[in-house]
Write a protein that holds these residues in place. Structure first.
Motif, PDB file in Angstrom:
ATOM      1  N   HIS A 256       0.822  -0.822   0.171  1.00 15.89           N
ATOM      2  CA  HIS A 256      -0.058  -0.342  -0.618  1.00 15.89           C
ATOM      3  C   HIS A 256       0.727   0.745   0.229  1.00 15.89           C
ATOM      4  N   ASP A 257       0.507   2.678   0.181  1.00 18.30           N
ATOM      5  CA  ASP A 257       1.269   3.702   0.789  1.00 18.30           C
ATOM      6  C   ASP A 257       1.817   3.822   1.446  1.00 18.30           C
TER       7      ASP A 257
ATOM      8  N   ARG B 263       0.315   2.723  -6.532  1.00 17.03           N
ATOM      9  CA  ARG B 263       0.004   3.420  -5.411  1.00 17.03           C
ATOM     10  C   ARG B 263       0.649   4.957  -5.448  1.00 17.03           C
TER      11      ARG B 263
END
Ligand code: C2O
Ligand code: CU
Length: 472
Positions: free
Chosen positions: A214-215, A401
């Motif tokens: 994810h980020d 992302r």
């Protein structure tokens, strides 16, 4: 009467246009030379190449060590802190003064200090293995330099940063310009988020597979100056300068002030070409914003400061606690702005000096590697930029992302997003590149050396999204 060409001619025409920059790169012509000169001429006076120190040295001592800090009372959180507080002490100096900071490492692991956004001599940049050796446990290192710009900057370790910054090692460096107008209050708000478990204990797994897919690491508690939901005392009529710094590992803030209309006067430390209203500004990790905010005379009670992003749920950041008994006279002055800011309207005709390809791959020490041009780490010297000359760079994000890309030692201007000209009337040192997005930026490097160029989502950088570029 204009005759439109047939479809075949159109596509030939478009192809010709789209490949112009590559054509220009391959065959340097008199025209590109003239254009480069024009862009450099436009840049002149934007910010100074050097600043003569006035001869006053301001000395500070910072010790990085384990400590306890009350983020969410009544809990005490075990943190790592500079001089025992999170964020660390605000270092304030005046433009022209020389900053001298002795950093002592009382952690059980090595560290360094990076001065984010400050145009430092290369040896003071704090990048281990590039500009200095790591500072070992029990060791110390003295940083000394004269900042060339006034504004809002910050400092943080550049070693094991997903853990060291998350545990609390970061702080603000404010360089004041005595020529700037005096606000009723000059406030520094270091914004952060924390991933807590069991009350308020810092979740102890770092650079997890989840963070990497994810980020980065997004916390479950957002804070301003190390406090959950702080109430900040202000008076009706006051005119505030609020310096926002995003010190989070991965979270993007998009701050908003309940019914008030702040103006942005500086981005990433540098005054904007002209002040502009704050609305939906994506303050990515590393970014700063200086706001000019008047508390209306009729304001009363607690005003909410909130943040949200891309439709994610809104978070309350802080309260402005307005005292109405004493209404102060609102100071009147023109907000500060850049003395000169280049429009660079022709910059997209300049060749792309380097296109950085941002992507992920399986493998590497963390199972997932984030790559720049298919490579990981600062051993990758991705580009060489000529000192004092205009360069156009492109960041192409092949992934889904976010990547807030940060260049050390330089400021740049956004030129285009997905090939469409973009207008930002300010400099940046960090730019959020969205999923599958491609952005072009322009800069004139004025500091020689080997500089880091990396994603400021700390987990992405740790898992490879780090490179360097040379200015010579
Ligand atoms: Cu604030 Cu290399 O980073
Ligand atoms: Cu990233």
């Amino acid at each position: 009467m204009i005759k439109f060409p047939g479809p075949i001619t159109v596509s030939v025409l478009l192809t010709g246009l789209l490949t112009f920059s590559e054509f220009a790169a391959a065959t340097p012509s008199a025209d590109t030379g003239v254009l480069a000169q024009q862009l450099e001429q436009e840049f002149k006076g934007a910010y100074s190449e050097r600043l003569d120190p006035v001869g006053k040295v301001r000395s500070f001592e910072l010790t990085a060590a384990p400590a306890e800090w009350g983020v969410v009372p009544p809990y005490r959180t075990a943190v790592w802190a500079y001089n025992g507080t999170v964020p660390g002490p605000v270092l304030r100096i005046k433009l022209g003064e020389t900053l001298k900071v002795k950093l002592t490492n009382n952690l059980a692991q090595s560290t360094t200090m990076h001065w984010h956004g400050i145009r430092v001599p290369n040896a003071m940049d704090g990048v281990p293995g590039v500009t200095q050796p790591p500072i070992k446990p029990g060791g110390s290192f003295t940083y000394q330099f004269t900042p060339k710009d006034a504004g809002t900057f910050w400092f943080h370790p550049h070693l094991n940063s997903p853990e060291q910054i998350e545990r609390g090692l970061h702080g603000a460096l404010i360089v004041e310009d005595s020529k700037e107008p005096r606000y009723s209050q000059d406030l520094v708000w270091v914004m952060d988020d924390w991933l807590f478990e069991n009350g308020a204990s810092i979740y102890g797994q770092f650079v997890t597979g989840h963070d990497l897919a994810h980020d980065g690491r997004w916390g479950n508690v957002v804070t301003v100056n190390g406090k959950y939901l702080p109430s900040i005392p202000v008076k009706a009529g006051e005119r505030l300068r609020i310096r926002l710094i995003n010190a989070a590992n991965g979270r993007v803030f998009s701050p908003a002030f309940d019914g008030l209309s702040p103006k942005v006067i500086a981005v990433d430390g540098m005054p904007a070409g002209a002040p502009f209203p704050l609305s939906q500004f994506n303050l990515a990790p590393g970014n700063r914003l200086d706001l000019d905010l008047v508390i209306p005379k009729e304001a009363a009670g607690k005003l909410l400061v909130v943040s949200n992003r891309f439709g994610r749920s809104q978070q309350t950041l802080a309260f402005l606690d307005v005292a109405t008994k004493t209404v102060v006279k609102t100071p009147t002055f023109e907000p500060p702005k850049a003395a000169h800011f280049p429009a660079w309207t022709e910059a997209l005709a300049a060749p792309v000096a380097h296109e950085f390809i941002l992507n992920a791959e399986r493998g590497g020490p963390y199972g997932i590697s984030w790559t720049i041009d298919g490579k990981i780490g600062h051993e990758n010297v991705a580009a060489t930029l000529p000192y004092g000359k205009f360069s156009r760079l492109r960041y192409t994000n092949k992934s889904g992302r976010l990547h807030p890309m940060h260049l050390h030692g330089q400021f740049f201007k956004l030129l285009a997003v997905d090939g469409e000209p973009a207008q930002e009337n300010f400099w940046r040192d960090t730019l959020l590149v969205g999923p599958k997005q491609s952005v072009d930026v322009g800069l004139v490097p004025l500091d020689k050396g080997l500089w880091a160029n990396h994603c400021h989502i700390l987990e992405h950088a740790e898992a490879g999204m780090m490179s360097t570029f040379k200015v010579e």
